[in-house]
Design a protein around this motif. Structure first.
Motif, PDB file in Angstrom:
ATOM      1  N   HIS A 105       0.858  -1.182   0.000  1.00 18.03           N
ATOM      2  CA  HIS A 105       0.000   0.000   0.000  1.00 18.03           C
ATOM      3  C   HIS A 105       0.896   1.235   0.000  1.00 18.03           C
ATOM      4  O   HIS A 105       1.713   1.419   0.914  1.00 18.03           O
ATOM      5  CB  HIS A 105      -0.889   0.005   1.240  1.00 18.03           C
TER       6      HIS A 105
ATOM      7  N   THR B 248      -1.902  -4.480  12.467  1.00 17.69           N
ATOM      8  CA  THR B 248      -1.770  -4.469  11.012  1.00 17.69           C
ATOM      9  C   THR B 248      -1.291  -3.081  10.593  1.00 17.69           C
ATOM     10  O   THR B 248      -1.115  -2.181  11.433  1.00 17.69           O
ATOM     11  CB  THR B 248      -3.110  -4.774  10.334  1.00 17.69           C
TER      12      THR B 248
ATOM     13  N   ASP C 119      -2.960  -0.869   9.365  1.00 13.98           N
ATOM     14  CA  ASP C 119      -4.023   0.133   9.525  1.00 13.98           C
ATOM     15  C   ASP C 119      -3.685   1.173  10.585  1.00 13.98           C
ATOM     16  O   ASP C 119      -4.057   2.345  10.454  1.00 13.98           O
ATOM     17  CB  ASP C 119      -5.346  -0.551   9.879  1.00 13.98           C
TER      18      ASP C 119
ATOM     19  N   GLY D 219      -1.785   4.489   9.449  1.00 13.88           N
ATOM     20  CA  GLY D 219      -2.336   5.336   8.395  1.00 13.88           C
ATOM     21  C   GLY D 219      -2.011   6.807   8.582  1.00 13.88           C
ATOM     22  O   GLY D 219      -1.627   7.488   7.625  1.00 13.88           O
TER      23      GLY D 219
ATOM     24  N   ASN E 204       1.300  -5.591   4.983  1.00 13.94           N
ATOM     25  CA  ASN E 204       1.015  -6.433   6.136  1.00 13.94           C
ATOM     26  C   ASN E 204       1.961  -7.623   6.146  1.00 13.94           C
ATOM     27  O   ASN E 204       2.144  -8.299   5.115  1.00 13.94           O
ATOM     28  CB  ASN E 204      -0.430  -6.935   6.094  1.00 13.94           C
TER      29      ASN E 204
ATOM     30  N   GLY F 189      -4.236  -9.238   8.106  1.00 15.64           N
ATOM     31  CA  GLY F 189      -4.755  -8.364   7.070  1.00 15.64           C
ATOM     32  C   GLY F 189      -4.854  -9.066   5.729  1.00 15.64           C
ATOM     33  O   GLY F 189      -5.379 -10.179   5.620  1.00 15.64           O
TER      34      GLY F 189
END
Length: 281
Positions: free
Chosen positions: A22, A43, A45, A48, A65, A70
């Motif tokens: 990502h 994870t 997340d 972010g 991940n 994830g």
């Protein structure tokens, strides 16, 4: 590109598994790309906000991940840090990055990787590295036994108390801490940490096996920033100072009013020095 927009790409790992990378901040005027190696029990997340703030500092941030969470494939067994390094190598090659940011057990993986991968700049925040017993691990066997018996809340309480040596909660009776962890496991982040607890314990075992004198890391030639938060466990300072004496190109950065999760919260006092170092400024 909007700094909060994240694109994805698929990367084939050495064993054929597919990793999802990502990327935040990938735009024409962006600066160097960095790969984030996240900590245990979570994870990508929770990173972010960090990714967006580093992108605002003109960096391109690649997150993936790690196995078993994830959108990552299952983790190969038996678990080894070498398999983690192989995955990081694949992500670095696919993104063309030579700069890495590692947090907690991700910091241990990143430092291990720097012994054999082409990493130019390495920023570590509260890296879970043990130098001559500096990282507390006496709790590990008891926590693993509790997890194997299905006593997840008890295992989490033992783990949390063993790691967070600076916390007043760690001095509460185990029964009280277990009850608190049982309630915590009903929250969203608690469920994730509970599901990943066996992985966290396996990662802690790898840290224990790698314990030894600081000069075992002296082959790391990258420029290294060893950051820690002064509001977190005190052993990170001890470890970082020992590593700084052994690594050829390293310095220690203490960040006031920042705990172990300071990198996730991403205030200016954490983001600014990390961004400056990773950008080469």
């Amino acid at each position: 590109m909007d700094l909060e927009t994240t694109s994805t790409r698929l990367v084939t790992a050495l064993d054929g598994g597919t990793l999802v990378v990502h990327t935040t901040g990938d735009r024409r005027d962006a600066g160097p790309g960095i790969v984030l190696v996240h900590g245990g029990g979570v994870t990508i997340d929770v990173y972010g906000r960090l990714a967006v703030r580093l992108a605002a500092a003109e960096l391109t941030v690649h997150r993936y991940n790690r196995r078993g969470r994830g959108d990552a494939p299952p983790r190969p067994e038996p678990y080894t840090v070498e398999a983690e390094v192989d995955d990081l190598a694949a992500v670095l090659a696919a993104t063309g990055s030579r700069r890495v940011l590692g947090h907690s057990s991700g910091g241990f993986i990143a430092l291990t990787a720097a012994l054999r991968l082409p990493i130019d700049r390495l920023a570590l925040y509260d890296a879970a590295v043990s130098v001559d017993g500096s990282f507390p691990l006496a709790w590990l066997d008891t926590a693993r036994e509790a997890a194997r018996s299905g006593a997840l809340a008890r295992s989490l309480a033992i783990t949390s108390g063993g790691i967070n040596t600076h916390s007043s909660a760690a001095r509460l009776p185990l029964g009280v801490r277990t009850a608190l962890c049982r309630a915590f496991l009903r929250t969203s982040i608690g469920r994730t940490m509970g599901e990943l607890l066996p992985s966290t314990l396996d990662e802690s075992e790898q840290v224990r096996r790698a314990d030894g004198p600081a000069d075992r890391w002296s082959g790391v030639t990258a420029d290294v920033l060893l950051a820690y938060g002064t509001a977190g466990p005190p052993y990170y300072r001890t470890t970082n100072e020992a590593l700084a004496r052994a690594l050829p190109h390293a310095r220690v950065l203490s960040i006031d009013r920042s705990g172990h999760d300071g990198i996730n919260r991403a205030p200016d006092r954490v983001v600014a020095p990390l961004a400056a170092f990773l950008a080469g400024r």
